[in-house]
Design a protein around this motif. Structure first.
Motif, short mmCIF file in Angstrom:
data_model
loop_
_atom_site.label_atom_id
_atom_site.label_comp_id
_atom_site.label_asym_id
_atom_site.label_seq_id
_atom_site.Cartn_x
_atom_site.Cartn_y
_atom_site.Cartn_z
N LEU A 70 6.29 17.87 24.87
CA LEU A 70 5.95 16.57 24.27
C LEU A 70 7.14 15.63 24.34
CD1 LEU A 70 4.03 17.89 21.14
CD2 LEU A 70 3.02 16.66 23.07
N THR A 71 6.91 14.44 24.88
CA THR A 71 7.99 13.48 25.06
C THR A 71 7.68 12.19 24.29
OG1 THR A 71 7.00 12.52 27.04
CG2 THR A 71 8.49 14.38 27.34
N GLY A 72 8.68 11.33 24.21
CA GLY A 72 8.50 10.04 23.55
C GLY A 72 9.59 9.09 23.99
N GLY A 73 9.43 7.83 23.66
CA GLY A 73 10.39 6.82 24.05
C GLY A 73 9.68 5.57 24.50
N LYS A 74 10.41 4.65 25.05
CA LYS A 74 9.83 3.39 25.49
C LYS A 74 9.40 3.42 26.94
CE LYS A 74 10.43 1.45 21.49
NZ LYS A 74 9.27 1.13 20.64
N THR A 75 9.27 4.59 27.52
CA THR A 75 8.87 4.71 28.93
C THR A 75 7.46 5.28 29.01
OG1 THR A 75 9.83 6.93 29.07
CG2 THR A 75 11.26 5.07 29.63
N SER A 76 6.94 5.38 30.22
CA SER A 76 5.60 5.94 30.40
C SER A 76 5.62 7.43 30.09
CB SER A 76 5.14 5.71 31.84
OG SER A 76 6.03 6.34 32.75
N GLY A 77 4.46 7.96 29.77
CA GLY A 77 4.36 9.38 29.46
C GLY A 77 4.60 9.71 28.01
N ARG A 87 13.50 16.64 20.73
CA ARG A 87 13.00 15.63 19.80
C ARG A 87 12.03 16.26 18.80
NH1 ARG A 87 11.53 11.01 21.65
NH2 ARG A 87 10.27 10.47 19.85
N ASP A 88 11.88 15.60 17.64
CA ASP A 88 10.97 16.09 16.61
C ASP A 88 9.53 16.01 17.08
OD1 ASP A 88 13.10 16.56 14.95
OD2 ASP A 88 12.82 14.76 13.73
N VAL A 89 8.73 16.93 16.58
CA VAL A 89 7.29 16.92 16.84
C VAL A 89 6.58 16.88 15.50
CG1 VAL A 89 5.35 18.28 17.69
CG2 VAL A 89 7.43 18.10 19.06
N TYR A 90 5.59 16.01 15.39
CA TYR A 90 4.86 15.79 14.14
C TYR A 90 3.49 16.46 14.21
CZ TYR A 90 8.34 12.16 13.18
OH TYR A 90 9.52 11.48 12.96
N SER A 149 2.33 15.77 18.11
CA SER A 149 2.66 14.59 18.90
C SER A 149 4.09 14.17 18.63
CB SER A 149 1.71 13.44 18.57
OG SER A 149 1.86 13.06 17.21
N ALA A 150 4.61 13.35 19.53
CA ALA A 150 5.90 12.71 19.30
C ALA A 150 5.64 11.42 18.53
CB ALA A 150 6.58 12.42 20.63
N SER A 151 6.71 10.68 18.24
CA SER A 151 6.57 9.43 17.52
C SER A 151 7.65 8.45 17.96
CB SER A 151 6.66 9.65 16.01
OG SER A 151 6.70 8.44 15.30
N THR A 152 7.38 7.18 17.69
CA THR A 152 8.41 6.17 17.92
C THR A 152 9.65 6.48 17.11
OG1 THR A 152 6.71 4.50 18.31
CG2 THR A 152 8.92 3.69 17.76
N PHE A 153 9.44 7.09 15.97
CA PHE A 153 10.54 7.44 15.08
C PHE A 153 10.76 8.95 15.10
CE2 PHE A 153 8.33 3.76 13.41
CZ PHE A 153 9.35 2.85 13.29
N GLU A 154 11.92 9.35 14.66
CA GLU A 154 12.20 10.77 14.45
C GLU A 154 12.74 10.95 13.06
OE1 GLU A 154 14.57 12.73 17.30
OE2 GLU A 154 13.03 12.72 18.83
N SER A 155 12.59 12.15 12.50
CA SER A 155 13.09 12.44 11.16
C SER A 155 14.01 13.63 11.21
CB SER A 155 11.91 12.74 10.22
OG SER A 155 12.36 13.08 8.94
N GLY A 156 14.76 13.83 10.14
CA GLY A 156 15.62 15.00 10.04
C GLY A 156 14.79 16.24 9.74
N GLU A 157 15.46 17.34 9.50
CA GLU A 157 14.77 18.60 9.26
C GLU A 157 13.89 18.48 8.04
OE1 GLU A 157 15.78 23.35 8.84
OE2 GLU A 157 17.37 21.89 9.04
N ASN A 158 12.66 19.01 8.15
CA ASN A 158 11.70 18.91 7.05
C ASN A 158 11.19 20.29 6.69
OD1 ASN A 158 10.06 17.71 5.16
ND2 ASN A 158 8.38 17.44 6.59
N PHE A 210 8.12 19.52 13.05
CA PHE A 210 8.81 20.61 13.73
C PHE A 210 10.14 20.06 14.23
CE2 PHE A 210 4.32 21.70 14.07
CZ PHE A 210 4.33 23.02 13.64
N HIS A 211 11.22 20.56 13.65
CA HIS A 211 12.55 20.06 13.99
C HIS A 211 13.40 21.22 14.50
CE1 HIS A 211 16.26 17.70 13.66
NE2 HIS A 211 16.80 18.77 13.09
N ALA A 212 14.05 21.02 15.63
CA ALA A 212 14.94 22.04 16.20
C ALA A 212 16.36 21.79 15.73
CB ALA A 212 14.88 21.99 17.73
#
Length: 432
Positions: free
Chosen positions: A180-187, A357-360, A423-432, A267-269
């Motif tokens: 799962l990827t995220g960012g301001k690019t395609s995909g 990256r974090d996964v929600y 899914s990924a998100s525009t934002f990321e969070s710390g460990e939850n 899910f935070h690594a």
């Protein structure tokens, strides 16, 4: 009786010299000596009920993951609780003969048993602290403990639900969490309307019943930010009947009502080293399971049991020195991973999404998908211990405590009635 009335009654007790145990503050006794509360007969019945309700009231708003569960009382005299589910009756395709009564049918009941566990926490209040206010310290301690209890009990249920077997990775464009990827690019693998449609299709195909006419989803604010950009999003004030909105509900789309919670699963690594999130491959690797790395200080065996991502490959660390690691295809350590990568390829933590990256997790639920125990009837208890109640362990009556204790278990009853969208998100969070 509201909080203001209780405080008023409390002050009346104070003015009249009545000594109310464990509420904090000071009291006038018959001798005219000012003493900390806790030296008398104990909390009055009204005050006990008030603080017990106050604890539960402060716990309940956090329990988003318990809102849609089957609720069962804590069993008396046993640690095991039984949840029952009924199998659907089969179709009756044989015509009824004239004058002949067909055979009856039996209900088929499945029992899911679970063992109740106990959780709790407390705060210690010193005599000097209790002297500083009449009622504020116990109120504040109870409020904080209620919030702690709520987050604890909510997380217990969340972790059970997040372990469900039906998982959908974004729009099903990828087959695993680490892709799962995220960012301001395609995909980008963000939560979209199509993600919701796919989850709803699955629940409908499993004949999952709806909850008050809709499926429900528990969603993190970081993820709802992405979803609410969709023009088809419908906010609660646009509902045909807005009178039955769940607490925390933010909107509805594709027959799913969304409950927003900052406690939704992430899910935070963890970082690969204490001083760096990632490592780097030291020297090109071609088809080998042993990878030399640099970029941060790592202790021998510190990475054992972790997953890492190198390029497009994900491997399980079966062994590591301070400068190298041995990778396998899975945790059984039976098949070495054949790694091929260039020098200085980044090594990411691999328990979450691509590049670490974090996964929600967005949980989409049908009715009777899971069960849990109730807060009342022994589920959650408020406990106050007065100054000096410890006997010789507190010879100078210096310590009082206020705490909570809960009996709790949550179980998944019908796996087919729930879907976890990762899914990924525009934002990321710390460990939850």
């Amino acid at each position: 009786m509201n909080t203001q009335q209780y405080v008023s009654d409390f002050l009346q007790h104070f003015a009249s010299g009545t000594n109310i145990q464990g509420t904090g503050g000071v009291s006038n006794n018959d001798s005219g000596v000012i003493t900390p509360y806790g030296a008398g007969e104990g909390l009055s019945a009204e005050m006990q009920i008030y603080y017990s309700d106050y604890l539960i009231d402060n716990a309940e708003p956090y329990l988003a993951h318990d809102l849609f569960a089957q609720k069962h009382r804590i069993p008396h005299g046993a640690k095991t609780i039984s949840f029952r589910k009924y199998d659907p009756l089969p179709k009756r395709m044989t015509p009824i003969a004239e004058g002949i009564t067909p055979n009856g049918q039996n209900l088929r009941v499945s029992v899911v048993e679970a063992t109740v566990a106990q959780y709790g926490g407390y705060v210690e209040l010193t005599d000097l602290l209790l002297l500083s206010a009449v009622d504020n310290n116990l109120c504040m301690a109870t409020k904080l403990l209620g919030a702690q209890a709520g987050r604890t009990l909510d997380t217990i249920s969340r972790e059970v639900l997040a372990g469900g077997t039906n998982v959908q990775y974004g729009e099903n464009a990828v087959s695993a969490r680490y892709l799962l990827t995220g960012g301001k690019t395609s995909g980008n693998h963000y939560l979209t309307v199509d993600c919701i449609r796919r989850a709803v299709r699955f629940l409908k195909s499993q004949n999952a019943e709806k909850i008050n006419g809709s499926y429900v989803a528990i969603i993190h604010p970081d993820v709802s930010y992405d979803l609410m950009n969709d023009p088809n999003w419908k906010t609660p004030n646009q509902y045909a009947d807005p009178s039955h909105i769940f607490e925390g509900e933010i909107g509805k789309i594709e027959g799913v009502r969304f409950i927003e919670s900052s406690e939704a699963k992430i899910f935070h690594a963890a970082d690969l080293a204490s001083t760096a999130r990632t490592l780097s491959v030291n020297g090109a690797v071609s088809g080998k399971s042993d990878v030399t790395f640099d970029g941060a200080s790592v202790k021998a065996s510190e990475l054992v049991g972790r997953w890492v991502i190198i390029g497009s490959q994900r491997g399980y660390v079966g062994a590591n020195t301070t400068t190298s690691m041995t990778l396998y295809t899975d945790s059984t350590k039976t098949v070495p991973l054949a790694v091929t990568c260039a020098d200085n390829t980044v090594i990411y933590p691999g328990e979450a999404g691509a590049e670490g990256r974090d996964v929600y997790a967005t949980l989409v639920l049908g009715d009777n998908a899971y069960g849990t125990t109730e807060l009342g009837n022994g589920g959650l208890e408020h406990i106050v211990k007065q100054l000096g109640s410890a006997g010789t362990s507190d010879p100078l009556n210096q310590r009082a405590t206020v705490g909570w204790k809960a009996n709790k278990v949550t179980v998944r009853l019908v796996e087919a009635f729930m879907v976890r969208i990762e899914s990924a998100s525009t934002f990321e969070s710390g460990e939850n």
